[in-house]
Scaffold this active site. Sequence first.
Site, PDB file in Angstrom:
ATOM      1  N   ASN A 221      31.757  96.234  62.380  1.00 44.92           N
ATOM      2  CA  ASN A 221      33.141  96.199  62.858  1.00 44.92           C
ATOM      3  C   ASN A 221      33.098  96.196  64.389  1.00 44.92           C
ATOM      4  OD1 ASN A 221      35.747  96.624  63.660  1.00 44.92           O
ATOM      5  ND2 ASN A 221      36.048  98.542  62.531  1.00 44.92           N
TER       6      ASN A 221
ATOM      7  N   THR B 107      32.641  91.452  61.242  1.00 41.75           N
ATOM      8  CA  THR B 107      33.936  91.264  60.576  1.00 41.75           C
ATOM      9  C   THR B 107      34.951  90.637  61.525  1.00 41.75           C
ATOM     10  OG1 THR B 107      34.681  93.485  61.124  1.00 41.75           O
ATOM     11  CG2 THR B 107      33.568  93.212  59.022  1.00 41.75           C
TER      12      THR B 107
ATOM     13  N   ALA C 222      40.539  93.299  59.471  1.00 41.52           N
ATOM     14  CA  ALA C 222      40.471  94.475  58.586  1.00 41.52           C
ATOM     15  C   ALA C 222      40.336  93.987  57.140  1.00 41.52           C
ATOM     16  CB  ALA C 222      41.734  95.304  58.765  1.00 41.52           C
TER      17      ALA C 222
ATOM     18  N   ASP D 175      34.536 105.821  59.789  1.00 44.20           N
ATOM     19  CA  ASP D 175      34.853 106.201  58.415  1.00 44.20           C
ATOM     20  C   ASP D 175      35.718 105.135  57.732  1.00 44.20           C
ATOM     21  OD1 ASP D 175      33.447 108.514  58.826  1.00 44.20           O
ATOM     22  OD2 ASP D 175      35.209 109.698  59.354  1.00 44.20           O
TER      23      ASP D 175
ATOM     24  N   THR E 258      35.519 109.114  64.384  1.00 49.22           N
ATOM     25  CA  THR E 258      35.262 110.454  63.853  1.00 49.22           C
ATOM     26  C   THR E 258      33.849 110.563  63.292  1.00 49.22           C
ATOM     27  OG1 THR E 258      37.594 110.457  63.189  1.00 49.22           O
ATOM     28  CG2 THR E 258      36.244 112.266  62.396  1.00 49.22           C
TER      29      THR E 258
ATOM     30  N   ARG F 219      45.770 103.013  68.977  1.00 53.19           N
ATOM     31  CA  ARG F 219      44.368 102.597  68.803  1.00 53.19           C
ATOM     32  C   ARG F 219      43.718 102.217  70.122  1.00 53.19           C
ATOM     33  NH1 ARG F 219      40.814 101.968  65.166  1.00 53.19           N
ATOM     34  NH2 ARG F 219      41.371 102.823  63.171  1.00 53.19           N
TER      35      ARG F 219
ATOM     36  N   ARG G 260      42.579 108.974  70.845  1.00 54.33           N
ATOM     37  CA  ARG G 260      43.914 108.942  70.225  1.00 54.33           C
ATOM     38  C   ARG G 260      44.108 110.139  69.295  1.00 54.33           C
ATOM     39  NH1 ARG G 260      40.637 105.525  67.385  1.00 54.33           N
ATOM     40  NH2 ARG G 260      40.844 105.369  65.124  1.00 54.33           N
TER      41      ARG G 260
HETATM   42  C1  LIG Z   1      43.101 122.673  68.565  1.00 52.51           C
HETATM   43  C2  LIG Z   1      41.777 122.326  67.984  1.00 52.51           C
HETATM   44  C3  LIG Z   1      41.959 121.569  66.712  1.00 52.51           C
HETATM   45  C4  LIG Z   1      40.638 121.270  66.089  1.00 52.51           C
HETATM   46  C5  LIG Z   1      40.828 120.854  64.666  1.00 52.51           C
HETATM   47  C6  LIG Z   1      39.567 120.316  64.182  1.00 52.51           C
HETATM   48  C7  LIG Z   1      39.613 120.010  62.705  1.00 52.51           C
HETATM   49  C8  LIG Z   1      38.760 118.839  62.480  1.00 52.51           C
HETATM   50  C9  LIG Z   1      38.610 118.482  61.055  1.00 52.51           C
HETATM   51  C10 LIG Z   1      38.360 117.030  61.011  1.00 52.51           C
HETATM   52  C11 LIG Z   1      38.205 116.500  59.666  1.00 52.51           C
HETATM   53  C12 LIG Z   1      37.938 115.049  59.771  1.00 52.51           C
HETATM   54  C13 LIG Z   1      37.870 114.411  58.448  1.00 52.51           C
HETATM   55  C14 LIG Z   1      37.617 112.938  58.609  1.00 52.51           C
HETATM   56  C15 LIG Z   1      38.572 112.095  58.817  1.00 52.51           C
HETATM   57  C16 LIG Z   1      38.286 110.647  59.044  1.00 52.51           C
HETATM   58  O1  LIG Z   1      38.148 109.988  57.815  1.00 52.51           O
HETATM   59  C17 LIG Z   1      39.427 110.023  59.789  1.00 52.51           C
HETATM   60  C18 LIG Z   1      39.101 108.556  60.129  1.00 52.51           C
HETATM   61  O2  LIG Z   1      37.965 108.481  60.918  1.00 52.51           O
HETATM   62  P1  LIG Z   1      37.582 107.144  61.750  1.00 52.51           P
HETATM   63  O3  LIG Z   1      37.644 105.990  60.796  1.00 52.51           O
HETATM   64  O4  LIG Z   1      36.207 107.366  62.268  1.00 52.51           O
HETATM   65  O5  LIG Z   1      38.606 106.993  62.804  1.00 52.51           O
HETATM   66  N1  LIG Z   1      39.662 110.735  61.023  1.00 52.51           N
HETATM   67  C19 LIG Z   1      40.716 111.470  61.210  1.00 52.51           C
HETATM   68  O6  LIG Z   1      41.600 111.550  60.399  1.00 52.51           O
HETATM   69  C20 LIG Z   1      40.810 112.193  62.536  1.00 52.51           C
HETATM   70  C21 LIG Z   1      40.635 113.670  62.379  1.00 52.51           C
HETATM   71  C22 LIG Z   1      40.620 114.287  63.749  1.00 52.51           C
HETATM   72  C23 LIG Z   1      41.139 115.671  63.726  1.00 52.51           C
HETATM   73  C24 LIG Z   1      41.409 116.212  65.095  1.00 52.51           C
HETATM   74  N1  LIG Z   2      37.215  92.738  62.791  1.00 49.54           N
HETATM   75  C1  LIG Z   2      38.134  93.673  62.603  1.00 49.54           C
HETATM   76  N2  LIG Z   2      39.306  93.625  63.254  1.00 49.54           N
HETATM   77  C2  LIG Z   2      40.234  94.580  63.112  1.00 49.54           C
HETATM   78  N3  LIG Z   2      40.084  95.651  62.303  1.00 49.54           N
HETATM   79  C3  LIG Z   2      38.931  95.755  61.623  1.00 49.54           C
HETATM   80  C4  LIG Z   2      37.909  94.783  61.742  1.00 49.54           C
HETATM   81  N4  LIG Z   2      36.861  95.159  60.950  1.00 49.54           N
HETATM   82  C5  LIG Z   2      37.239  96.310  60.365  1.00 49.54           C
HETATM   83  N5  LIG Z   2      38.477  96.678  60.757  1.00 49.54           N
HETATM   84  C6  LIG Z   2      39.248  97.884  60.401  1.00 49.54           C
HETATM   85  O1  LIG Z   2      39.196  98.786  61.502  1.00 49.54           O
HETATM   86  C7  LIG Z   2      39.544 100.076  61.036  1.00 49.54           C
HETATM   87  C8  LIG Z   2      38.806 101.133  61.824  1.00 49.54           C
HETATM   88  O2  LIG Z   2      37.463 100.941  61.695  1.00 49.54           O
HETATM   89  P1  LIG Z   2      36.371 102.036  61.934  1.00 49.54           P
HETATM   90  O3  LIG Z   2      35.084 101.285  61.959  1.00 49.54           O
HETATM   91  O4  LIG Z   2      36.490 103.095  60.938  1.00 49.54           O
HETATM   92  O5  LIG Z   2      36.660 102.578  63.383  1.00 49.54           O
HETATM   93  P2  LIG Z   2      37.387 103.933  63.862  1.00 49.54           P
HETATM   94  O6  LIG Z   2      36.480 105.054  63.497  1.00 49.54           O
HETATM   95  O7  LIG Z   2      37.521 103.771  65.340  1.00 49.54           O
HETATM   96  O8  LIG Z   2      38.690 104.047  63.139  1.00 49.54           O
HETATM   97  C9  LIG Z   2      39.181 100.104  59.580  1.00 49.54           C
HETATM   98  O9  LIG Z   2      40.329 100.393  58.858  1.00 49.54           O
HETATM   99  C10 LIG Z   2      38.710  98.699  59.261  1.00 49.54           C
HETATM  100  O10 LIG Z   2      39.282  98.259  58.062  1.00 49.54           O
END
Ligand SMILES: CCCCCCCCCCCCC/C=C/[C@@H](O)[C@H](COP(=O)(O)O)NC(=O)CCCCC
Ligand SMILES: Nc1ncnc2c1ncn2[C@@H]1O[C@H](COP(=O)(O)OP(=O)(O)O)[C@@H](O)[C@H]1O
Length: 600
Positions: A191, A223, A226, A251, A295, A358, A364
């Site tokens: 990605n 890719t 999405a 994730d 994350t 984003r 963010r």
């Molecule tokens: C004031 C201090 C607050 C600290 C709170 C910390 C709690 C953190 C728990 C996080 C759990 C995260 C579980 C995973 C979530 C991910 O699937 C999701 C998407 O990730 P990505 O695709 O890489 O962007 N991330 C989130 O939903 C963000 C969670 C961030 C929480 C601050």
């Molecule tokens: N080429 C692309 N352009 C735009 N979105 C994409 C592309 N490839 C994957 N995605 C989407 O981007 C979103 C975020 O991807 P991810 O790799 O988890 O990054 P982040 O952790 O920053 O959210 C996912 O929902 C995925 O479906």
Amino acid sequence: MEKQPRLLASQLLLKNSLFEVSLNRVLLTWKEIATKKKRVSGGIHHPFKVAGPRSAAAALAWIASLCRVNWMAHNLASEFFFMSWLTFFITSHGTSHGVSVSEILAVRELDVDCGTKDDGRWQKMPQKSTEAYPYAFTVSYVERAWQHRWRCSDVTFHCLEGALCQQWVQTIREQLTALTSRPKHLLVYINPYGGKQQGERIYEQKVAPLFTLASISTHVIVTEHANHARDHLRTEAELKKYDGVVCVGGDGMFSEMVHGLVSRTQRDNGVDQNSPEEKLVPCTLRIGIIPAGSTDCICYATVGINDPVTSALHIIVGDAQPMDVCSVHHNNTFLRYSVSLLGYGFYGDMLADSERKRWMGPARYDFSGFKTFLTHHYYEGTVSFLPATDILGTPRDKTRCRAGCFICQHNGQLYSEDAPEICETDPDVSDSEYKGGWRVIRGKFLAINAASMSCACPRSPKGLSPAAHLADGTTDLILVRKCSRFNFLRHLLRHTSKYDQFDMTFVEVHRVRRFRFTPRYCQSDSELDLRENGKRLFSQICRDHPACSCSPAYSSWNCDGEILPHAAIEVGVHCQLIKLFVRGIEEQPVFEDLPSPCVV
Ligand SMILES: CCCCCCCCCCCCC/C=C/[C@@H](O)[C@H](COP(=O)(O)O)NC(=O)CCCCC
Ligand SMILES: Nc1ncnc2c1ncn2[C@@H]1O[C@H](COP(=O)(O)OP(=O)(O)O)[C@@H](O)[C@H]1O
Ligand SMILES: [Ca+2]
């Protein structure tokens, strides 16, 4: 005077099989083994007991004096054990370093006459050693570094005879070929927009050279939109050609892989995903994650660190870790799968807000997290769940899910035996009821979270549910009831400290096999349509007091970082439905008298 190799022993070792030689205790002493390349400077905590030098000058002197490598074929009682543990020891000043064959990445002959290959991985041999010992080969192997990181290290062996050198290389290659769990062909999806938009660079610079070194062939797809990876996996990809699939991203990208693979497997086996009770067929292909997201929770919670090189090395050595997957349904219609967090209220609102930002990258989540905390919305509804009563482990345990976890093995076995659910009643809980083994709780919630694994991530190294298990067939349902902002902040902060986030009167946690959530107010189809299109409704404001600005009627579910517009959902855990190219977090050895920094 330096000792010559004991040719008799070495010839015997190479002429006959290693098996035969294992019957005699053989010690081959090779002369002048020089360079261990790719030395990591400073602050390395070596997992083996190594008495290293204590200062930089001493380190250099020590490296220069690395003088002898002994290859030892042990006289082992078990032949099988011997096959999997050809061990080499690098000795220096009485210290030794053993490497299992399963952690050797590659072996290469060196063309000493032409000088050593200088492709960034090799280093020039000292002139003296190349003249006296003109043949050489290099073994690349896994070395453990700090905080669960793995690195690729090289050690070069020199000798007098070319034939002997070749035989060593061949023997080691044969041992590596016998490791059938290692992937040879991988399908990789990158990605380019995940995290800090570094996916392509991370893969090309850090991962691809390691796959090449380990002779893994790859088909790489960057890719274009999405769900590109999900749809390709589900319909087009020729999966028979591959030993595994890899995603470079966060994730969300991993979630695409799970959806593609799980859906494809169910379709191929005639399983209807729309039925919430259906037993799903496990996927055979393993999934690798090269972390390049925001994350990176799945990677962090299964490896112990979100580091691309470490993850690539776990893929190369062919690790395998089963993982639970939750299916999410609404009105007997399949919505999504989830492997980490399903969060309503706080995490749902935070995600919905963060999607509009984003452009800020991973920051963010901090911004939207803070904003969501200030809004302090609560949501009314009913949570019903089927507690997992027949299993080992509770969400309040002090033990953690680690590599080779006994609880996952035990509970996984129970699940496959289809043990009947027995549910005890708890008369102390006033606002809950029991109906046919299901427990029902009504209330006002700031957050309803289901963590199928610890959800450890760099923001919270112990995670949302620190004692949750990767592969035990359960999810930890965490209910955070309406409380003051101050108390909610205390609860959130405890995710980042040693204090127990569940030890608060307004928080409860249950280990469950299934659960349902129904919001107090029914969502109409038109509301759902609008939410699916990403619009927020004015009708979401408080139903009792339409003019006021108190909590909206609905939040959304954060399903592994994707927004689900439906508030009413039914969730079931599918034990060990997928496998990852990881081994779970390794226990870190306890060091006594660890030299600091210890350089190896
Ligand atoms: C004031 C201090 C607050 C600290 C709170 C910390 C709690 C953190 C728990 C996080 C759990 C995260 C579980 C995973 C979530 C991910 O699937 C999701 C998407 O990730 P990505 O695709 O890489 O962007 N991330 C989130 O939903 C963000 C969670 C961030 C929480 C601050
Ligand atoms: N080429 C692309 N352009 C735009 N979105 C994409 C592309 N490839 C994957 N995605 C989407 O981007 C979103 C975020 O991807 P991810 O790799 O988890 O990054 P982040 O952790 O920053 O959210 C996912 O929902 C995925 O479906
Ligand atoms: Ca689990």
